[in-house]
Design a protein around this motif. Structure first.
Motif, PDB file in Angstrom:
ATOM      1  N   VAL A  11      39.782  30.379 152.668  1.00  0.00           N
ATOM      2  CA  VAL A  11      40.709  31.359 153.759  1.00  0.00           C
ATOM      3  C   VAL A  11      40.012  31.179 155.150  1.00  0.00           C
ATOM      4  O   VAL A  11      40.657  31.187 156.237  1.00  0.00           O
ATOM      5  N   ALA A  12      38.657  31.214 155.308  1.00  0.00           N
ATOM      6  CA  ALA A  12      38.015  30.961 156.720  1.00  0.00           C
ATOM      7  C   ALA A  12      36.707  30.154 156.220  1.00  0.00           C
ATOM      8  O   ALA A  12      36.105  30.433 155.438  1.00  0.00           O
ATOM      9  N   HIS A  44      32.038  35.025 149.080  1.00  0.00           N
ATOM     10  CA  HIS A  44      31.311  34.659 150.498  1.00  0.00           C
ATOM     11  C   HIS A  44      30.275  33.744 150.198  1.00  0.00           C
ATOM     12  O   HIS A  44      29.519  33.696 149.560  1.00  0.00           O
ATOM     13  N   VAL A  58      34.728  31.972 153.703  1.00  0.00           N
ATOM     14  CA  VAL A  58      35.318  33.007 152.614  1.00  0.00           C
ATOM     15  C   VAL A  58      36.365  32.293 151.793  1.00  0.00           C
ATOM     16  O   VAL A  58      37.340  31.656 152.424  1.00  0.00           O
ATOM     17  N   ALA A 118      39.187  33.077 148.595  1.00  0.00           N
ATOM     18  CA  ALA A 118      39.804  34.083 148.149  1.00  0.00           C
ATOM     19  C   ALA A 118      40.912  33.736 147.243  1.00  0.00           C
ATOM     20  O   ALA A 118      41.728  32.826 147.339  1.00  0.00           O
TER      21      ALA A 118
END
Lengths: 279, 279
Positions: free
Chosen positions: B63-64, B93, B112, B114
């Motif tokens: 996601v990031a 994480h 991250v 998810a």
């Protein structure tokens, strides 16, 4: 705690750190900045940045800060491990971990500090036109503690929460004045917190409260400590919008302008949300 | 290396990792993606993301991703330490460090991942209107190895480099088609690299080559592995612009769109620059 602490600003109290050793500090959560389910993310970002600002090896001013929120902080004490990763001629890299219950990681962060020479400058973005904050009524907030620590004055795009989500997306762009309440001189600690003051855009799009939380926040700083010192406690003008809401996450980008038109910081985040209509 | 490697795409070769233990992998820099002073930052981001994608504990999709570039990689081998920081019900994480010469940190990263449920969706941003890539001539590039690994077709805002910087800022907005050369099916490894393919905006603003380098890059992903698999090797449509050039750093934001109008990723970065007119 001596007598002077009675006049200490809530933000200073909420971000106060005690040094345990060169690379470890501890602090405690503050009720004043409590959000739905843990502290306001901006105050966590401010705490993490402050742990570097107060590190004995810290050089220069922050340029970039990324905070990843692994879990809500629980009320009580926390520790931060602050590691200086690498220092070059004009940049310094940091890596942080905030833990509770001895080992459990609650947030990670990385930061870049830099010595910034005077160079060619160009401001491509423009601040939004906005009436002075004194002419706008303060947003009434009483639901959450952290909201009481700020004065929000919306130029446009104030959140309008109803009991049920709207059928179609509502406007997601906001322009707003924001300052600490009571006022506090702007510095990098408060600027890091301001970087998370734009409400999660899912609230604006849906017009209703749905479960949400920032998972990753990145702040870029476009000013020096001296620039901030010259502002005093003037309110900042915020701009916030989003590009996409998709499968449980939305992005969000913000700008924070000084009253005299300096772009002080830009911030970006990915925010988790759950929508009760679908799941 | 067996015979099949003769048809391996350069990006797969450049991001290939060998597992040393559960949380450590090693790799080697690739001449094919060499930039002025180290590998192209996008391939470093791709390598770092791949080290998580191949980790035995990895769950779900990214996601990031934030990458901090602490120093240029030198030609040769590197190691990545991959740490799973915390795994919750639907988020995971990660924290990474890429080192050379045993201990020297060259890049840090956080990510991250998810599990993304189907929820309410809304696309607020729009892809730029652009003629099909087939109708636009490929940007001629011969100065840098990494540029040869992509086909750039600029709809607007191609870099126009002269010997001397312009007096005033030139246009900083670009719209461009980009794909791997030769074509390669889009996946998260290539998408992470695409997130850094927008040229540094200082080149556009000044119309000249000045010393520059990304210090921090953040990519947000708005799609799933399955979404990417359905694209095949279709070119992506990029948008890039900046808000501010100030005292040695500028910000930059990019969007990457699929040909059929999906917003696949957004990316943000702070880029170091030095301007020869001033210092």
């Amino acid at each position: 705690m001596d007598g002077s602490s009675t006049s200490e600003h809530q933000l200073d109290a909420a971000t106060r750190l005690v040094r345990i050793d060169e690379n470890t500090v501890s602090g405690a959560t503050s009720d004043a900045y409590w959000n739905l389910n843990g502290p306001f993310g901006g105050v966590v970002a401010a705490i993490l940045l402050r742990s570097i600002l107060e590190h004995p090896g810290k050089l220069w001013d922050p340029v970039a800060l990324t905070v990843n929120f692994c879990a809500p902080l629980k009320p009580g004490v926390f520790r931060i491990r602050v590691r200086e990763i690498r220092t070059n001629r004009s940049t310094q890299h940091w890596s942080l971990e905030l833990t509770q219950d001895e080992q459990r990681c609650v947030a990670t962060a990385t930061a870049v500090f830099a010595q910034r020479p005077q160079t060619w400058r160009h401001l491509g973005a423009s601040p939004p036109s906005a009436p002075p904050p004194e002419s706008i009524a303060r947003l009434k907030t009483s639901q959450l503690n952290w909201l009481e620590q700020y004065e929000f004055r919306f130029v446009r795009g104030a959140p309008q929460l109803q009991a049920r989500p709207a059928e179609h997306s509502l406007e997601t762009l906001s322009h707003f004045w924001v300052n600490d309440a009571p006022p506090r001189n702007v510095d990098f600690v408060s600027l890091a917190a301001f970087c998370d003051t734009a409400f999660a855009r899912i609230l604006h799009a849906r017009g209703a409260l749905v479960p949400l939380g920032t998972v990753s926040l990145t702040a870029y700083f476009h000013c020096s400590s001296a620039d901030l010192a010259s502002l005093g406690f003037s309110p900042l003008l915020g701009v916030a919008d989003t590009r996409i809401f998709h499968n449980g996450f939305h992005d969000q980008s913000s700008e924070l302008w000084s009253r005299d038109g300096q772009l002080l910081a830009t911030a970006h985040q990915m925010t988790y949300f759950r929508d009760p209509r679908v799941n």
